[in-house]
Design an enzyme around this catalytic site. Structure first.
Site, short mmCIF file in Angstrom:
data_model
loop_
_atom_site.label_atom_id
_atom_site.label_comp_id
_atom_site.label_asym_id
_atom_site.label_seq_id
_atom_site.Cartn_x
_atom_site.Cartn_y
_atom_site.Cartn_z
N SER A 279 5.01 17.28 29.75
CA SER A 279 6.16 18.04 30.68
C SER A 279 6.73 19.13 30.02
O SER A 279 6.63 19.29 28.73
CB SER A 279 7.66 16.90 30.63
OG SER A 279 8.34 17.43 31.21
N LYS B 258 7.80 13.53 25.00
CA LYS B 258 6.89 14.44 25.65
C LYS B 258 6.62 15.44 24.48
O LYS B 258 5.42 16.07 24.49
CB LYS B 258 7.38 15.06 26.66
CG LYS B 258 7.73 14.24 27.80
CD LYS B 258 6.34 13.62 28.28
CE LYS B 258 6.54 12.94 29.64
NZ LYS B 258 5.25 12.17 29.96
N TYR C 93 13.47 11.00 26.17
CA TYR C 93 12.27 11.53 27.14
C TYR C 93 11.73 12.86 26.34
O TYR C 93 10.35 12.80 26.38
CB TYR C 93 12.73 11.59 28.58
CG TYR C 93 11.81 12.29 29.50
CD1 TYR C 93 10.68 11.56 29.95
CD2 TYR C 93 11.23 13.62 29.89
CE1 TYR C 93 9.95 11.74 31.02
CE2 TYR C 93 10.47 14.00 30.83
CZ TYR C 93 9.66 13.02 31.32
OH TYR C 93 8.71 13.51 32.34
N ASN D 177 -1.57 9.82 32.26
CA ASN D 177 -0.45 10.41 33.09
C ASN D 177 0.82 9.50 33.09
O ASN D 177 2.06 9.99 33.34
CB ASN D 177 -1.00 10.65 34.29
CG ASN D 177 -0.03 10.85 35.58
OD1 ASN D 177 0.88 11.51 35.69
ND2 ASN D 177 0.47 9.59 36.33
N ILE E 103 8.91 18.10 39.47
CA ILE E 103 7.96 17.61 40.54
C ILE E 103 8.45 16.62 41.70
O ILE E 103 9.06 15.86 41.10
CB ILE E 103 6.46 17.16 40.15
CG1 ILE E 103 5.85 18.18 38.80
CG2 ILE E 103 5.48 16.80 41.11
CD1 ILE E 103 5.46 19.54 39.42
N SER F 241 -1.36 5.44 40.83
CA SER F 241 -1.31 4.82 42.23
C SER F 241 0.01 5.76 42.95
O SER F 241 -0.04 5.19 44.29
CB SER F 241 -1.27 3.18 42.29
OG SER F 241 0.08 3.13 41.51
P1 NAD Z 1 6.28 8.14 38.94
O1 NAD Z 1 7.43 7.18 38.45
O2 NAD Z 1 6.23 8.76 40.41
O3 NAD Z 1 4.91 7.68 38.51
C1 NAD Z 1 4.75 7.10 37.09
C2 NAD Z 1 3.57 6.08 37.43
O4 NAD Z 1 3.33 5.54 36.06
C3 NAD Z 1 3.89 4.93 38.26
O5 NAD Z 1 2.65 4.47 39.09
C4 NAD Z 1 4.25 3.87 37.10
O6 NAD Z 1 3.85 2.60 37.68
C5 NAD Z 1 3.31 4.06 36.27
N1 NAD Z 1 3.69 3.25 34.81
C6 NAD Z 1 4.96 3.42 34.41
N2 NAD Z 1 5.01 2.76 33.25
C7 NAD Z 1 3.70 2.22 32.94
C8 NAD Z 1 3.27 1.46 31.92
N3 NAD Z 1 4.07 1.02 31.10
N4 NAD Z 1 1.65 1.22 31.92
C9 NAD Z 1 1.00 1.80 32.97
N5 NAD Z 1 1.62 2.42 33.92
C10 NAD Z 1 2.79 2.74 34.01
O7 NAD Z 1 6.36 9.59 38.32
P2 NAD Z 1 5.70 10.95 38.11
O8 NAD Z 1 6.77 11.93 38.64
O9 NAD Z 1 4.44 10.77 39.02
O10 NAD Z 1 5.19 11.14 36.65
C11 NAD Z 1 4.03 11.03 36.08
C12 NAD Z 1 3.82 11.69 34.67
O11 NAD Z 1 4.17 13.02 34.83
C13 NAD Z 1 4.95 11.04 33.80
O12 NAD Z 1 4.21 10.94 32.60
C14 NAD Z 1 6.11 11.91 33.68
O13 NAD Z 1 6.72 11.77 32.46
C15 NAD Z 1 5.30 13.44 34.01
N6 NAD Z 1 6.40 14.28 34.38
C16 NAD Z 1 6.74 14.16 35.78
C17 NAD Z 1 7.72 15.37 36.20
C18 NAD Z 1 8.39 15.37 37.61
O14 NAD Z 1 9.25 16.03 37.84
N7 NAD Z 1 8.10 14.23 38.46
C19 NAD Z 1 7.66 16.49 35.30
C20 NAD Z 1 7.17 16.52 34.28
C21 NAD Z 1 6.38 15.29 33.88
#
Ligand code: NAD
Length: 267
Positions: free
Chosen positions: A158, A175, A171, A98, A204, A22
């Site tokens: 990641s 990963k 973290y 995700n 990101i 979402s």
């Molecule tokens: P974000 O915090 O914007 O979104 C994460 C989403 O996961 C949110 O909607 C949250 O409500 C949901 N969530 C968290 N805990 C949860 C749970 N226990 N059960 C169900 N849903 C849950 O983060 P993002 O940046 O969009 O990250 C998404 C994925 O990408 C993550 O796995 C993150 O580790 C990975 N990631 C992000 C980045 C970055 O730079 N943003 C880089 C590498 C990897």
């Protein structure tokens, strides 16, 4: 088109579940899959009314969208997510793991405590691992009955799976664990022709990185990555859509980095 024709066309659409779909990267993936015509199950922990605008935005692509609320780190809630998806779509075609969290506080590994380690590992590793187990068993069952059933699993890990950040060890370990889970599930599901892929995003622009905006603005200017900009959720979404639509049919177990060249070693 009459109602029956339109509903039978609806039934032929492929379906995808996106955990944490979402907002952020998950929402970027959801939009690209909606554009590609997938019916969507969006999972998250917030209640349905607070994500309604997001669900409506996705419905505007003309696909069916449901919300499967639940915390992926909790067994009973994973089962609720599974039941919600199966009762709406029947057999799921694409599972996208995700959802994930960063540690609440970045702490040096000489000091960081066990509580954060457990929380991060529960959500980032145990949750997707066992959610995969649930859907993998169903996919295997359907594949045995209908060999041309198309399905796959995509893990969002990641670059932290391979790049060491000593102020968020838990973290990185979570990963790195997902990277092994990708290999394990690819190896186990290979005989059923169910591909398992992994995407390793770099930095990101999402809510997760909002607290480090200035730091990375400066680092990007100074050449942190080859492509001098933040990654965007849609950059990840486009790769997930390629995987989900079968554009990588002979690449199970593989990892695609979406990091603007950040991890390309340079001299
Ligand atoms: P974000 O915090 O914007 O979104 C994460 C989403 O996961 C949110 O909607 C949250 O409500 C949901 N969530 C968290 N805990 C949860 C749970 N226990 N059960 C169900 N849903 C849950 O983060 P993002 O940046 O969009 O990250 C998404 C994925 O990408 C993550 O796995 C993150 O580790 C990975 N990631 C992000 C980045 C970055 O730079 N943003 C880089 C590498 C990897």
């Amino acid at each position: 088109m009459n109602k029956t024709e339109s509903s039978s066309q609806e039934n032929r659409r492929l379906s995808a579940l996106i955990t944490g779909g979402s907002r952020g990267i998950g929402f970027g993936i959801a939009k690209e899959l909606a554009k590609a015509g997938f019916n969507l199950a969006i999972n998250g922990v917030r209640n349905e009314s607070s994500v309604q605008p997001v669900l409506n935005e996705l419905k505007d692509f003309g696909v069916e969208v449901i919300y499967a609320q639940g915390d992926i780190s909790k067994k009973e809630e994973r089962l609720q997510i599974f039941d919600a998806v199966v009762s709406e779509f029947g057999n799921l075609n694409v599972l996208i793991n995700n959802a994930g969290i960063a540690p609440k506080e970045r702490k040096d590994i000489l000091e960081a405590g066990e509580e954060s380690f457990e929380t991060v590992l529960d959500i980032n590793l145990k949750g997707p691992y066992f959610l995969t187990q649930l859907f993998a068993n169903q996919m295997v069952k359907v594949k045995k009955e209908t060999s041309d059933f198309s399905c796959c699993i995509i893990n969002v890990s990641s670059i932290s799976a391979t790049v060491a950040s000593v102020n968020r060890g838990e973290y990185c370990i979570s990963k790195a664990g997902i990277a092994m889970a990708t290999k394990l599930w690819a190896a186990r599901l290979g005989e059923f022709d169910i591909p398992v892929y992994e995407i390793q995003p770099g930095v990101i622009k999402t809510d997760m990185t909002v607290g480090v905006t200035e730091k990375y603005d400066n680092l990007f200017k100074r050449g942190l990555s080859i492509q001098k900009r933040w990654g965007l959720p849609e950059d990840v979404g486009k790769v997930a859509a390629a995987m989900a639509t079968g554009m990588m049919p002979y690449s199970t177990g593989q990892v695609v980095l979406v990091d603007g060249g950040l991890t390309v070693q340079r001299l």
